[in-house]
Scaffold this motif. Structure first.
Motif, short mmCIF file in Angstrom:
data_model
loop_
_atom_site.label_atom_id
_atom_site.label_comp_id
_atom_site.label_asym_id
_atom_site.label_seq_id
_atom_site.Cartn_x
_atom_site.Cartn_y
_atom_site.Cartn_z
N ALA A 179 0.85 -1.27 -0.01
CA ALA A 179 -0.08 0.07 0.06
C ALA A 179 0.90 1.24 -0.13
O ALA A 179 1.89 1.48 0.74
N ALA A 180 0.55 2.04 -0.91
CA ALA A 180 1.32 3.52 -0.96
C ALA A 180 0.29 4.75 -0.72
O ALA A 180 -0.66 4.59 -1.28
N LYS A 181 0.71 5.67 -0.05
CA LYS A 181 0.03 6.79 0.07
C LYS A 181 0.55 7.94 -0.71
O LYS A 181 1.62 8.29 -0.78
N LYS A 182 -0.41 8.66 -1.43
CA LYS A 182 -0.17 9.59 -2.26
C LYS A 182 -0.79 10.83 -1.81
O LYS A 182 -1.96 11.02 -1.25
N GLY A 183 -0.36 12.11 -2.17
CA GLY A 183 -0.88 13.34 -1.96
C GLY A 183 -0.13 14.04 -0.77
O GLY A 183 0.87 13.60 -0.18
N VAL A 184 -0.70 15.08 -0.51
CA VAL A 184 -0.08 15.95 0.63
C VAL A 184 -1.51 16.26 1.55
O VAL A 184 -2.57 16.31 0.99
N PRO A 185 -1.43 16.38 2.91
CA PRO A 185 -2.63 16.65 3.94
C PRO A 185 -2.97 18.05 3.23
O PRO A 185 -2.37 18.84 2.78
N PRO A 186 -4.55 17.96 3.61
CA PRO A 186 -5.25 16.77 4.01
C PRO A 186 -5.66 15.84 2.92
O PRO A 186 -6.71 15.02 3.26
N ASN A 187 -5.22 16.13 1.66
CA ASN A 187 -5.82 15.21 0.38
C ASN A 187 -4.89 13.79 0.27
O ASN A 187 -4.04 13.89 -0.74
N ILE A 188 -4.70 13.11 1.17
CA ILE A 188 -3.96 11.83 1.33
C ILE A 188 -4.95 10.92 0.67
O ILE A 188 -6.14 10.36 1.11
N SER A 189 -4.46 10.00 -0.26
CA SER A 189 -5.01 8.78 -0.72
C SER A 189 -4.16 7.60 -0.54
O SER A 189 -2.84 7.88 -0.58
N GLN A 190 -4.80 6.18 -0.71
CA GLN A 190 -3.90 5.15 -0.53
C GLN A 190 -4.13 4.40 -1.67
O GLN A 190 -5.52 4.19 -2.15
N VAL A 191 -3.13 3.90 -2.20
CA VAL A 191 -3.37 3.08 -3.70
C VAL A 191 -2.41 1.77 -3.21
O VAL A 191 -1.86 1.49 -2.79
N ASN A 192 -2.88 0.65 -4.19
CA ASN A 192 -2.04 -0.45 -4.08
C ASN A 192 -1.05 -0.34 -5.19
O ASN A 192 -1.40 -0.01 -6.51
N ALA A 193 0.22 -0.79 -4.91
CA ALA A 193 1.30 -0.74 -5.89
C ALA A 193 2.19 -2.24 -5.88
O ALA A 193 1.91 -2.94 -4.82
N ASN A 194 2.91 -2.46 -6.75
CA ASN A 194 3.36 -3.54 -6.87
C ASN A 194 5.04 -3.39 -7.12
O ASN A 194 5.61 -2.73 -7.81
N ASN A 195 5.96 -4.11 -6.40
CA ASN A 195 7.30 -4.24 -6.66
C ASN A 195 7.14 -5.59 -7.59
O ASN A 195 6.38 -6.42 -7.60
N ILE A 196 8.35 -5.68 -8.49
CA ILE A 196 8.33 -6.81 -9.61
C ILE A 196 9.54 -7.29 -9.08
O ILE A 196 10.69 -6.78 -9.10
#
Length: 401
Positions: free
Chosen positions: A73-90
């Motif tokens: 799980a990776a967090k993107k954005g800056v406060p207060p607009n933070i979102s979480q996305v799923n990312a992958n190492n390969i």
């Protein structure tokens, strides 16, 4: 006649490698991949491409549950607009039946459409940030090294692990997660080679070879080999720097970091495939092959802590920016800049390409790491004096963040 046949074979190999580098970078840096933003569908397509190459080359999966991917799980954005996305190492590997392994890695994420920390040097939100040099170049090099070692008929004394990281642009998230949740035994890792922005080699600037101080082996061999190959280079002893090798260094693994320097297109939509020096990148891949040949003749190398505490070198978010492009290959005192972006504080203050910043406010600037540490001390709208060495002339400029 045999010698002529050998030369023709070598020439064919070089041309094939250069052709493959172009193919990889042209795809990874194409508009259809929309800048490979962390956790996006477009980045997942880039991951599919890397996995497809690993399969064709014959690499075994080394991710989770017998797959090539490792989800985090990776967090993107800056406060207060933070979102979480799923990312992958390969992760893929070549099993030579040995106990210890050499890692070659590169991050494959970039800035997407300028919506995740888009360039502080340009107002380009909504435009595709193709990231040809940053870091399609490193991924392409990693893939071609994987191909070389998969086809190499010489028995190696090490296994090879090939890693493509996501989340680097958000603060080394992918490599940090992998090192905290490894899919292989970290005790059996000999060293890690990190390829980040290796596509803009210039004979006048050369390549920065980082991590030299993390092992006596690098100190004895890295610069000597570059000199033997007529590769223009500068050295950085630090194990911590602005890329994924940092995560490995913090786990007491020797690291080597190749980087051909920032440029006017850094983190801009104009970082395109047509600007890559493919022959220069091929030269750096030959350098890696030669250094690994020396590693292959050596037992597991030692690890050293570097004395310079460069924790501020990792990519971070600051309250302010000067809008300058550091010359990371500069090894003198101060921060030498390759340019100041139009409309940003540095350009407004009068900073120019080639300037060497030696002091910002009350903070002495000895190198790029001191510069990054100093940035964290200032607030938006604050005005400070900046001391600059411009071709031997010492200037004081007033800069407003």
């Amino acid at each position: 006649m045999k010698y002529l046949v050998f030369l023709l074979f070598v020439a064919f190999q070089i041309n094939a490698q250069t052709k493959n580098l172009k193919k990889h970078i042209n795809y990874l840096a194409s508009d259809q991949l929309e800048g490979r933003g962390t956790g996006t569908a477009a980045e997942s397509k880039a991951g599919d491409y890397i996995i497809d190459q690993f399969k064709k080359i014959g690499l075994k999966p080394l991710g989770e549950n017998g797959n090539y991917r490792q989800l985090f799980a990776a967090k993107k954005g800056v406060p207060p607009n933070i979102s979480q996305v799923n990312a992958n190492n390969i992760l893929g590997w070549i099993d030579n039946g040995k106990t210890e392994s050499i890692i070659i890695g590169a991050h494959y994420d970039h800035l997407g459409m300028g919506d995740q920390g888009s360039s502080l040097l340009a107002n380009s939100n909504g435009q595709v940030h193709n990231g040809a040099d940053d870091n399609a170049s490193g991924v392409a090099g990693m893939i071609e090294l994987a191909r070389y070692y998969a086809k190499n008929k010489i028995t190696e004394n090490y296994n090879f692990i090939f890693l493509a990281f996501s989340g680097e642009e958000l603060g080394l998230m992918g490599s940090k997660y992998l090192l905290d949740n490894p899919t292989f035994d970290l005790k059996n890792i000999n060293c890690m080679v990190n390829l980040d922005m290796i596509g803009r080699y210039r004979e006048d600037k050369g390549v920065s070879i980082g991590g030299i101080g993390t092992s006596k082996f690098w100190e004895a061999n890295a610069s000597k080999l570059a000199t033997e190959m007529n590769i223009k280079h500068t050295l950085d002893s630090a194990g911590i720097g602005p890329s994924d090798h940092t995560s490995f260094y913090l786990k007491d693994i020797p690291v080597l970091f190749l980087f051909t320097g920032a440029h006017q297109e850094y983190h801009k939509p104009t970082d395109d495939a047509n600007l890559i020096n493919y022959e220069g990148e091929a030269l750096l891949l030959d350098y890696i092959k030669n250094i690994i040949e020396r590693l292959n003749a050596s037992p597991k190398i030692d690890f050293k802590k570097t004395s310079n505490p460069h924790s501020t070198a990792t990519k971070s978010s600051f309250k302010v920016t000067m809008g300058v492009i550091p010359d990371y290959s500069f090894d003198g005192k101060g921060l030498k800049i390759d340019g100041a972006s139009e409309g940003r504080p540095g350009e407004k203050a009068g900073l120019k390409a080639g300037d060497i910043i030696t002091k910002i406010g009350e903070h002495e600037i000895k190198d790029v790491y001191g510069y990054m540490a100093a940035l964290g001390k200032f607030e938006k709208d604050q005005t400070v004096p900046v001391i600059v060495n411009r071709k031997g002339e010492i200037l004081t400029l007033n800069l407003t963040f």
